[in-house]
Design a protein around this motif. Structure first.
Motif, mmCIF file in Angstrom:
data_model
loop_
_atom_site.group_PDB
_atom_site.id
_atom_site.type_symbol
_atom_site.label_atom_id
_atom_site.label_comp_id
_atom_site.label_asym_id
_atom_site.label_seq_id
_atom_site.Cartn_x
_atom_site.Cartn_y
_atom_site.Cartn_z
ATOM 1 N N HIS A 63 1.197 -4.638 -5.211
ATOM 2 C CA HIS A 63 1.907 -3.388 -5.533
ATOM 3 C C HIS A 63 3.126 -3.201 -4.646
ATOM 4 N N THR A 64 3.863 -4.274 -4.422
ATOM 5 C CA THR A 64 5.088 -4.184 -3.625
ATOM 6 C C THR A 64 6.285 -4.100 -4.573
ATOM 7 N N PRO A 65 7.446 -3.721 -4.063
ATOM 8 C CA PRO A 65 8.651 -3.900 -4.891
ATOM 9 C C PRO A 65 8.984 -5.388 -4.943
ATOM 10 N N TYR A 101 -2.966 -4.509 2.766
ATOM 11 C CA TYR A 101 -1.876 -4.956 3.639
ATOM 12 C C TYR A 101 -0.588 -4.252 3.231
ATOM 13 N N ASP A 102 0.083 -3.718 4.215
ATOM 14 C CA ASP A 102 1.419 -3.149 4.026
ATOM 15 C C ASP A 102 2.051 -3.117 5.410
ATOM 16 N N PRO A 103 3.321 -3.530 5.540
ATOM 17 C CA PRO A 103 3.925 -3.506 6.877
ATOM 18 C C PRO A 103 3.898 -2.115 7.506
ATOM 19 N N PHE A 104 3.794 -1.058 6.694
ATOM 20 C CA PHE A 104 3.813 0.300 7.250
ATOM 21 C C PHE A 104 2.424 0.939 7.331
ATOM 22 N N LEU A 105 1.383 0.147 7.122
ATOM 23 C CA LEU A 105 0.034 0.735 7.148
ATOM 24 C C LEU A 105 -0.505 0.736 8.578
ATOM 25 N N PHE A 135 0.845 -1.193 0.000
ATOM 26 C CA PHE A 135 0.000 0.000 0.000
ATOM 27 C C PHE A 135 0.879 1.241 0.000
ATOM 28 N N GLY A 136 1.712 1.335 -1.032
ATOM 29 C CA GLY A 136 2.557 2.522 -1.187
ATOM 30 C C GLY A 136 1.880 3.474 -2.154
ATOM 31 N N ARG A 137 2.711 4.160 -2.951
ATOM 32 C CA ARG A 137 2.162 5.181 -3.860
ATOM 33 C C ARG A 137 1.083 4.610 -4.776
ATOM 34 N N ILE A 138 1.398 3.511 -5.479
ATOM 35 C CA ILE A 138 0.454 2.997 -6.475
ATOM 36 C C ILE A 138 -0.710 2.279 -5.794
ATOM 37 N N GLY A 139 -0.404 1.478 -4.769
ATOM 38 C CA GLY A 139 -1.461 0.760 -4.053
ATOM 39 C C GLY A 139 -2.546 1.707 -3.563
ATOM 40 N N LEU A 176 -1.980 -9.675 -16.098
ATOM 41 C CA LEU A 176 -0.542 -9.522 -15.830
ATOM 42 C C LEU A 176 0.092 -8.495 -16.755
ATOM 43 N N ASP A 177 0.801 -7.570 -16.151
ATOM 44 C CA ASP A 177 1.570 -6.604 -16.951
ATOM 45 C C ASP A 177 3.055 -6.930 -16.896
ATOM 46 N N VAL A 178 3.418 -7.803 -15.951
ATOM 47 C CA VAL A 178 4.843 -8.054 -15.698
ATOM 48 C C VAL A 178 5.096 -9.551 -15.526
ATOM 49 N N ASN A 208 -1.359 -8.453 -11.445
ATOM 50 C CA ASN A 208 0.018 -8.060 -11.123
ATOM 51 C C ASN A 208 0.501 -7.027 -12.123
ATOM 52 N N CYS A 209 0.528 -5.770 -11.674
ATOM 53 C CA CYS A 209 1.106 -4.685 -12.493
ATOM 54 C C CYS A 209 2.316 -4.127 -11.770
ATOM 55 N N ALA A 210 2.930 -4.947 -10.902
ATOM 56 C CA ALA A 210 4.085 -4.455 -10.127
ATOM 57 C C ALA A 210 5.377 -5.064 -10.672
ATOM 58 N N PRO A 267 2.420 -6.035 -22.296
ATOM 59 C CA PRO A 267 3.891 -6.148 -22.209
ATOM 60 C C PRO A 267 4.528 -5.020 -21.384
ATOM 61 N N HIS A 268 4.351 -5.068 -20.071
ATOM 62 C CA HIS A 268 4.938 -4.098 -19.136
ATOM 63 C C HIS A 268 4.628 -2.655 -19.579
ATOM 64 N N LEU A 269 3.336 -2.372 -19.625
ATOM 65 C CA LEU A 269 2.897 -1.063 -20.126
ATOM 66 C C LEU A 269 2.427 -0.120 -19.027
ATOM 67 N N GLY A 270 2.553 -0.560 -17.755
ATOM 68 C CA GLY A 270 2.001 0.236 -16.653
ATOM 69 C C GLY A 270 2.395 1.705 -16.694
ATOM 70 N N ALA A 271 3.639 1.962 -17.056
ATOM 71 C CA ALA A 271 4.116 3.351 -17.031
ATOM 72 C C ALA A 271 4.188 3.943 -18.427
ATOM 73 N N SER A 272 3.671 3.199 -19.395
ATOM 74 C CA SER A 272 3.832 3.660 -20.782
ATOM 75 C C SER A 272 2.734 4.629 -21.196
HETATM 76 P P1 NAD Z 1 6.181 2.228 -3.191
HETATM 77 O O1 NAD Z 1 7.559 2.079 -2.698
HETATM 78 O O2 NAD Z 1 5.523 3.545 -3.090
HETATM 79 O O3 NAD Z 1 5.247 1.154 -2.490
HETATM 80 C C1 NAD Z 1 5.615 -0.156 -2.267
HETATM 81 C C2 NAD Z 1 4.981 -0.575 -0.958
HETATM 82 O O4 NAD Z 1 5.215 -1.959 -0.773
HETATM 83 C C3 NAD Z 1 5.543 0.141 0.252
HETATM 84 O O5 NAD Z 1 4.529 0.829 0.953
HETATM 85 C C4 NAD Z 1 6.138 -0.966 1.087
HETATM 86 O O6 NAD Z 1 5.984 -0.762 2.478
HETATM 87 C C5 NAD Z 1 5.340 -2.158 0.620
HETATM 88 N N1 NAD Z 1 5.970 -3.423 0.928
HETATM 89 C C6 NAD Z 1 7.284 -3.715 1.020
HETATM 90 N N2 NAD Z 1 7.434 -5.000 1.387
HETATM 91 C C7 NAD Z 1 6.197 -5.519 1.530
HETATM 92 C C8 NAD Z 1 5.699 -6.792 1.888
HETATM 93 N N3 NAD Z 1 6.538 -7.791 2.183
HETATM 94 N N4 NAD Z 1 4.375 -6.978 1.928
HETATM 95 C C9 NAD Z 1 3.533 -5.961 1.631
HETATM 96 N N5 NAD Z 1 3.939 -4.716 1.295
HETATM 97 C C10 NAD Z 1 5.265 -4.507 1.233
HETATM 98 O O7 NAD Z 1 6.237 1.746 -4.724
HETATM 99 P P2 NAD Z 1 5.193 2.085 -5.852
HETATM 100 O O8 NAD Z 1 5.646 3.294 -6.583
HETATM 101 O O9 NAD Z 1 3.842 2.013 -5.319
HETATM 102 O O10 NAD Z 1 5.460 0.833 -6.832
HETATM 103 C C11 NAD Z 1 4.968 -0.443 -6.525
HETATM 104 C C12 NAD Z 1 5.463 -1.467 -7.527
HETATM 105 O O11 NAD Z 1 5.006 -1.150 -8.834
HETATM 106 C C13 NAD Z 1 6.974 -1.565 -7.652
HETATM 107 O O12 NAD Z 1 7.308 -2.925 -7.788
HETATM 108 C C14 NAD Z 1 7.281 -0.854 -8.949
HETATM 109 O O13 NAD Z 1 8.471 -1.286 -9.532
HETATM 110 C C15 NAD Z 1 6.083 -1.264 -9.759
HETATM 111 N N6 NAD Z 1 5.780 -0.413 -10.908
HETATM 112 C C16 NAD Z 1 5.429 -1.030 -12.058
HETATM 113 C C17 NAD Z 1 5.089 -0.279 -13.153
HETATM 114 C C18 NAD Z 1 4.738 -0.928 -14.437
HETATM 115 O O14 NAD Z 1 5.076 -0.415 -15.482
HETATM 116 N N7 NAD Z 1 4.068 -2.057 -14.424
HETATM 117 C C19 NAD Z 1 5.115 1.116 -13.068
HETATM 118 C C20 NAD Z 1 5.452 1.715 -11.870
HETATM 119 C C21 NAD Z 1 5.796 0.927 -10.782
#
Ligand code: NAD
Ligand code: MLT
Length: 539
Positions: free
Chosen positions: A214-216, A182-186, A161-165, A267-269, A241-243, A290-295
């Motif tokens: 939406h995790t790294p 769910y996010d460890p920091f939520l 639950f970071g920026r994209i979540g 699936l995007d990735v 899965n778009c992460a 084909p990994h178009l999330g940011a395109s």
């Molecule tokens: P972000 O860093 O803002 O958020 C990621 C969140 O994941 C954080 O809040 C973090 O606390 C949480 N996290 C870390 N470990 C975790 C765990 N074990 N369980 C649950 N949560 C956990 O990142 P963002 O900008 O929101 O990007 C999220 C993902 O999307 C990244 O993998 C990024 O590479 C990917 N992304 C993909 C595309 C695309 O083109 N498909 C575009 C942008 C970003």
């Protein structure tokens, strides 16, 4: 931050290894204050990149180019790697840090596009839009096979639950979905504020109709959704899965779709990209891009602008806005600690010159006002000083802590509000196992840095130039004999500071000398009566 920069007039070679928005790199093209040489050379094999990287100062990539340890080691002049996007899993961060190369990314620029893509994928999945379109393109008017489900009143589980979540959650709520996150920091408060239910991954698996990740991609998040989690899920769940490929285990997803547990996946990735020949793509329940999330035009321009601006900022000021492998400190916070940088470095440099053995522990105490600041860069500077004799200019803000820990030095930071007669005090102590040495310094108003304590003895030393550091017994004649002996060797004493614990007890001398004292001269002074130890110190 005081990472070594290039001379203002030197040409800075910026190598752009992945296609980037031309509008996004406009700040680099129009920059006149720096001598930037932009080289755009995309689609290279790893070997080709390695062969071209030796003179490169900045490497700029998206996700296609993998910046391996081999690339980093071949890049003898590399100062900065810019990632136009969020994920840095295509960059060997350990190798970059080890070599003192700063990595910057563009974490905000594509958030909106990635969130919109996720919602588009979820909607397409719910309504079979890609499959139906394909059938129609092939001349078939099939309305029976593509009965979908509504999003309204369904539960969406957001894992990460970071920026994209968070942006996905906002939009899902617009579709009147219930959102679990769910996010460890939520925190509970933040979840309430955003109108989502805070849950564990297991709770999400048990309750959600749609699950999006939406995790790294990290060791902890690889295979986050696997067979064990699929078994917990509701029958007919849909996953997105778009992460990053690998957060959902691809083999387990394949089996879960075949068994009917998972009704569909978007699936995007993928674990391996490009993924044109993937077994998941053979399943009619899977839709993919084909990994178009940011395109998008907007995201590509925005991320390229962000990294371009950070490159310019780095070479002009030594600071960056979005560092990945060093602490990110806002400008105003950095300004508070910057005046202490040189002091911290000198304290570390002093200690390494008085320590005979191998340093195992470094303790840094910040007392007084400085204890209110973000002191991480100060600790990095003290480490730089400490490692300077072994690593020379290769130690910088990026790799200082890493290099210290790699050679087994344990680093401890302490803070106290009282500084015993000083406004600010930085006390650095090193331990080897057999020896313990300490030095303390402060910034005197208008006078700059001062060493105010050496091994607990009070002194007042400007940390600049050459010193003789002498430990002696506080007996009459000791100072005179040293001065005479130095005079015989034509060594001029410019300044003198002495300190002692008690009359006739242990004492120290810090003699500022005009030239560095040779090993032979030190040996001679060491033999004098009541002199216990002599060291030459260069600050
Ligand atoms: P972000 O860093 O803002 O958020 C990621 C969140 O994941 C954080 O809040 C973090 O606390 C949480 N996290 C870390 N470990 C975790 C765990 N074990 N369980 C649950 N949560 C956990 O990142 P963002 O900008 O929101 O990007 C999220 C993902 O999307 C990244 O993998 C990024 O590479 C990917 N992304 C993909 C595309 C695309 O083109 N498909 C575009 C942008 C970003
Ligand atoms: C990212 O991490 O920013 C995305 O994967 C987008 C990309 O660079 O393709």
């Amino acid at each position: 931050m005081t990472t070594e920069l290039l001379e203002a007039t030197q040409t800075i070679n910026v190598f752009i290894a992945d296609p980037l928005s031309e509008d996004g790199i406009f700040p680099l093209r129009q920059e006149t204050g720096l001598n930037l040489n932009l080289i755009v050379d995309t689609g290279l094999t790893p070997e080709e990149l390695i062969s071209k990287i030796a003179d490169v100062h900045v490497l700029l990539v998206r996700s296609q180019t993998t910046v391996t340890r081999e690339v980093i080691e071949a890049a003898k002049n590399l100062k900065l790697i810019g990632r136009a996007g969020v994920g840095v899993d295509n960059i060997d961060l350990t190798a970059a840090t080890e070599h003192g190369i700063i990595v910057v990314n563009a974490p905000d620029g594509n958030t909106n596009s990635a969130a919109e893509h996720t919602i588009a994928m979820m909607t397409s999945l719910a309504r079979h839009i890609p499959q139906a379109f394909n059938t129609l393109k092939n001349g078939k008017w099939d309305r029976k096979s593509y009965v979908g489900v509504e999003l309204k009143n369904k539960t969406l589980g957001v894992v990460g639950f970071g920026r994209i979540g968070v942006e996905v959650a906002y939009r899902a709520k617009g579709s009147r979905m219930n959102v679990m996150a769910y996010d460890p920091f939520l925190s509970e408060e933040r979840a309430n504020e955003l109108g989502v239910t805070k849950a564990t991954v297991e709770e999400i698996c048990q309750a959600a109709d749609f699950i999006t990740v939406h995790t790294p991609l990290l060791p902890e998040t690889r295979n986050l959704l696997n067979k064990e989690k699929f078994d917990l899920m509701k029958d007919g769940v849909r996953v997105i899965n778009c992460a990053r490929g690998g957060i959902i285990n691809e083999d387990d997803l394949y089996d879960a779709i075949l068994s009917g547990k998972v009704a569909g996946a978007a699936l995007d990735v993928f674990v391996e990209e490009p993924a044109t020949d993937h077994k998941l793509l053979t399943l009619p329940q899977v839709i993919a891009t084909p990994h178009l999330g940011a395109s998008t035009v907007e995201a590509q321009e925005s991320v390229a602008v962000d990294v371009s601006n950070d490159i310019i900022k780095f070479f002009k000021t030594g600071t960056v806005t979005n560092p990945v492998n060093m602490p990110s400190i806002p400008k105003e916070k950095l300004a508070e600690v910057e005046p202490f940088f040189a002091l911290a470095e000198k304290l570390g440099k002093f200690l390494i010159q008085v320590t005979a053995g191998t340093v195992k522990e470094l303790n840094i105490s910040y007392a007084g006002e400085v204890a209110n600041y973000d002191v991480r860069p100060l600790t990095a500077n003290a480490i730089k000083g400490l490692l300077s004799t072994n690593h020379g200019t290769h130690v910088n803000d990026v790799n200082a802590r890493y290099l210290a820990e790699r050679v087994g030095i344990k680093i401890n930071e302490h803070k106290t509000t009282t500084a015993k007669g000083f406004t600010n005090l930085v006390i650095v102590e090193v331990k080897t196992g057999e020896e313990t040495h300490s030095v303390a310094g402060t910034l005197l108003n208008g006078l700059g840095a001062r060493i105010v304590k050496v091994e607990g003895f009070v002194v007042d030393v400007k940390p600049e130039g050459n010193y003789l550091y002498i430990k002696n017994t506080d007996k009459p004649g000791a100072i005179g004999r040293v001065a005479m002996k130095l005079a015989e060797s034509d060594i001029n004493i410019a300044t003198m500071q002495v300190g002692r614990d008690e009359v006739g007890g242990s004492a120290v001398m810090m003699l500022g000398v005009d030239n560095e004292v040779t090993a032979e001269e030190i040996a001679v002074v060491s033999t004098l009566e009541n002199i216990d130890e002599v060291k030459s110190i260069n600050l």
